[in-house]
Design a protein around this motif. Sequence first.
Motif, PDB file in Angstrom:
ATOM      1  N   ASN A   2       0.829  -1.188   0.000  1.00 21.69           N
ATOM      2  CA  ASN A   2       0.000   0.000   0.000  1.00 21.69           C
ATOM      3  C   ASN A   2       0.873   1.251   0.000  1.00 21.69           C
ATOM      4  O   ASN A   2       1.887   1.317   0.696  1.00 21.69           O
ATOM      5  CB  ASN A   2      -0.890  -0.032   1.255  1.00 21.69           C
ATOM      6  CG  ASN A   2      -1.831   1.144   1.335  1.00 21.69           C
ATOM      7  OD1 ASN A   2      -1.422   2.224   1.750  1.00 21.69           O
ATOM      8  ND2 ASN A   2      -3.060   0.932   0.948  1.00 21.69           N
ATOM      9  N   THR A  75      -3.227  -5.719   5.347  1.00 24.48           N
ATOM     10  CA  THR A  75      -2.559  -4.418   5.342  1.00 24.48           C
ATOM     11  C   THR A  75      -2.510  -3.782   6.732  1.00 24.48           C
ATOM     12  O   THR A  75      -1.481  -3.238   7.142  1.00 24.48           O
ATOM     13  CB  THR A  75      -3.255  -3.464   4.353  1.00 24.48           C
ATOM     14  OG1 THR A  75      -3.244  -4.052   3.049  1.00 24.48           O
ATOM     15  CG2 THR A  75      -2.554  -2.121   4.296  1.00 24.48           C
ATOM     16  N   SER A 331      -6.203 -14.512   0.064  1.00 22.56           N
ATOM     17  CA  SER A 331      -5.237 -13.419  -0.044  1.00 22.56           C
ATOM     18  C   SER A 331      -4.757 -13.206  -1.470  1.00 22.56           C
ATOM     19  O   SER A 331      -4.405 -12.085  -1.860  1.00 22.56           O
ATOM     20  CB  SER A 331      -4.037 -13.678   0.873  1.00 22.56           C
ATOM     21  OG  SER A 331      -3.415 -14.909   0.567  1.00 22.56           O
ATOM     22  N   PRO A 335      -6.802  -9.006  -4.265  1.00 18.30           N
ATOM     23  CA  PRO A 335      -6.341  -7.838  -5.025  1.00 18.30           C
ATOM     24  C   PRO A 335      -6.653  -7.876  -6.524  1.00 18.30           C
ATOM     25  O   PRO A 335      -6.407  -6.889  -7.223  1.00 18.30           O
ATOM     26  CB  PRO A 335      -4.815  -7.873  -4.812  1.00 18.30           C
ATOM     27  CG  PRO A 335      -4.574  -8.803  -3.663  1.00 18.30           C
ATOM     28  CD  PRO A 335      -5.678  -9.804  -3.744  1.00 18.30           C
ATOM     29  N   ALA A 338      -8.376  -5.083  -8.562  1.00 16.20           N
ATOM     30  CA  ALA A 338      -7.571  -3.872  -8.736  1.00 16.20           C
ATOM     31  C   ALA A 338      -6.804  -3.876 -10.048  1.00 16.20           C
ATOM     32  O   ALA A 338      -6.284  -2.839 -10.473  1.00 16.20           O
ATOM     33  CB  ALA A 338      -6.594  -3.718  -7.563  1.00 16.20           C
ATOM     34  N   PHE A 352      -9.668  -5.292   1.246  1.00 17.70           N
ATOM     35  CA  PHE A 352      -8.997  -5.138  -0.041  1.00 17.70           C
ATOM     36  C   PHE A 352      -9.307  -3.802  -0.715  1.00 17.70           C
ATOM     37  O   PHE A 352      -8.885  -3.569  -1.848  1.00 17.70           O
ATOM     38  CB  PHE A 352      -9.355  -6.306  -0.963  1.00 17.70           C
ATOM     39  CG  PHE A 352      -8.786  -7.619  -0.489  1.00 17.70           C
ATOM     40  CD1 PHE A 352      -7.423  -7.820  -0.449  1.00 17.70           C
ATOM     41  CD2 PHE A 352      -9.620  -8.631  -0.048  1.00 17.70           C
ATOM     42  CE1 PHE A 352      -6.888  -9.015   0.003  1.00 17.70           C
ATOM     43  CE2 PHE A 352      -9.096  -9.826   0.414  1.00 17.70           C
ATOM     44  CZ  PHE A 352      -7.730 -10.028   0.439  1.00 17.70           C
ATOM     45  N   PRO A 355      -5.694  -1.918  -1.386  1.00 12.47           N
ATOM     46  CA  PRO A 355      -4.997  -2.045  -2.670  1.00 12.47           C
ATOM     47  C   PRO A 355      -5.786  -1.465  -3.842  1.00 12.47           C
ATOM     48  O   PRO A 355      -5.193  -1.048  -4.838  1.00 12.47           O
ATOM     49  CB  PRO A 355      -4.793  -3.559  -2.839  1.00 12.47           C
ATOM     50  CG  PRO A 355      -5.692  -4.212  -1.854  1.00 12.47           C
ATOM     51  CD  PRO A 355      -5.892  -3.232  -0.742  1.00 12.47           C
ATOM     52  N   LEU A 356      -7.106  -1.414  -3.728  1.00 10.39           N
ATOM     53  CA  LEU A 356      -7.905  -0.809  -4.799  1.00 10.39           C
ATOM     54  C   LEU A 356      -7.571   0.676  -4.962  1.00 10.39           C
ATOM     55  O   LEU A 356      -7.373   1.155  -6.076  1.00 10.39           O
ATOM     56  CB  LEU A 356      -9.396  -0.966  -4.507  1.00 10.39           C
ATOM     57  CG  LEU A 356     -10.032  -2.328  -4.773  1.00 10.39           C
ATOM     58  CD1 LEU A 356     -11.438  -2.367  -4.184  1.00 10.39           C
ATOM     59  CD2 LEU A 356     -10.086  -2.637  -6.261  1.00 10.39           C
ATOM     60  N   SER A 359      -4.461   1.557  -6.882  1.00 17.09           N
ATOM     61  CA  SER A 359      -4.323   1.057  -8.252  1.00 17.09           C
ATOM     62  C   SER A 359      -4.812   2.068  -9.284  1.00 17.09           C
ATOM     63  O   SER A 359      -5.985   2.459  -9.273  1.00 17.09           O
ATOM     64  CB  SER A 359      -5.121  -0.247  -8.407  1.00 17.09           C
ATOM     65  OG  SER A 359      -5.212  -0.620  -9.759  1.00 17.09           O
TER      66      SER A 359
END
Length: 569
Positions: A2, A75, A331, A335, A338, A352, A355-356, A359
């Motif tokens: 991240n 995260t 896991s 992601p 993204a 999640f 991470p979106l 991106s």
Amino acid sequence: MNVLMKSTTALGLSLGLLAGPAFADMDAAMKFLDEEIDGVTTLSREDQEAEMQWFIDAAEPYAGMSINVVSETITTHEYESQVLAPAFTAITGIQVTHDLIGEGDVVEKLQTQMQSGENIYDAYVNDSDLIGTHFRYQQVRNLTDWMSGEGADVTSPTLDLEDFIGLQFTTGPDGKLYQLPDQQFANLYWFRYDWFTDPEIMADFKEAYGYDLGVPVNWSAYQDIAEFFTGRVIDGVEVYGNMDYGKKDPSLGWRYTDAWMSMAGMGDVGEPNGLPVDEWGIRVNENSQPVGACVSRGGATNSPAAVYAVDSAIKWLQEYSPPSAMGMTFSEAGPVPAQGNIAQQMFMYTTFVAPLVASDAVMNEDGTPKWRLAPSPHGAYWEEGMKVGYQDVGSWTLMKSTPEDRAQAAWLYAQFVTSKTVDVKKSDVGLTFIRESTVNSDHFTERAPNLGGLVEFYRSPARTQWSPTGTNVPDYPKLAQLWWQNIGDAMSGAKSSQEALDQLCADMESVMERLERAGIQGDLGPVLNEEREASYWLEQPGAPKPALDTTDEEPQTVNYDELVSSWTR
């Protein structure tokens, strides 16, 4: 990693260099407040410093001690391990090793400590899904008594339990608090808002299916949308209409106990969990004692609704998802949206979202998202008043087998990483809210337009309709492993869904029979019903429910803004 993590790791390392009892003072605290927190908190600077001073004073008897804690790898916990643990060490002189392992491994370690009495970790962040286990076995310190007893001197006056949004999920039927929430995230429907509102795409869908493209209310509409988008090329990218995972792994079981079964409508009406039959298919009697999981004992784990749930998931995974999804775990799959080639996902764990937002593929240049979050659609057996979806509440847990001084030091660390000084910044990184004050902060009012509905969801009273596993489950570690093993047989095609679920419920009842014979849970443990013909239970009101003539409901979609407004009704 991240993007926010990149900016904080260096500070974690620099604070780590200060670690040790000789440097346990306000200098390290001031450095932490200046360089890491940097005003991203709900507290005034004066109150931040006062809170840090309390930790320094309370930790003095434990300076030089080394403790070990563990959590799953997400995260939020990466931030704790890499940044907050070194900061805590520098500020207090207590050396913290915060291990990150898979969630299944966390449960296994905790189970081993329960069975052996050996102190493997001084504190665990484990899901509140274990509340039924902790309540029945009484092998963890109940925090209500701990905070007024042996933990009184190390319980912060600014902890403010009333500010935590998930305590109802970590409180046992006896009214005692067994776990302190550390991170919390729901599963919500996720979709590409930019595609769903594109006039050409909307027109194509209307022509093909005869109704408006929108957020699906039921599974029939979800399937139409998945079929429509799969194979479509948008902006030069081949798109898939569904994303999921299917590897035979502990995380596969969560997918079903967390949400598929409840959203399909397998259990009974009731919040936070169905009663007397919950989303695991386990029935309890009027004394909260588990009495069965198979239909023959009044459970629903192998009921028609459960078969429908598994069959639907397998179909969508095989026909509308990237081919690699079948071999992925939780896991690994999380992601993938993204990357920009997924149109919708039945439910996305909002952990999640981090991470979106990092991106470029799914974010606009102005920082707003191309996607949105909304309530997940429900299946043909679902009815009003049932659980809507799952909410993960990873929570600090102190085992009774942990020596008192080590538990006290670990409790200080648990409070540090959930403190008001720290919580807004930690939530900024992981987006896993635990405090009302953080959710309603000016900081997240400013960030809300860039988070696709996440803040609006957590500010809504409707968030309580998303709940973790409840108290029907008598031994989470033993029963959870049966799910992924048996569901995995259905996913691979080794067994039909019905065969796999028949074996699953039989295996669950075998565990409950052993618990009953052993009597180790006393009056709280299982007391299995006598077996009867399935027809007897299927004719009774509620779950288990008889097979519907058809599960092909009339597809229904709604406008996104209208659906989100339902969170506040």
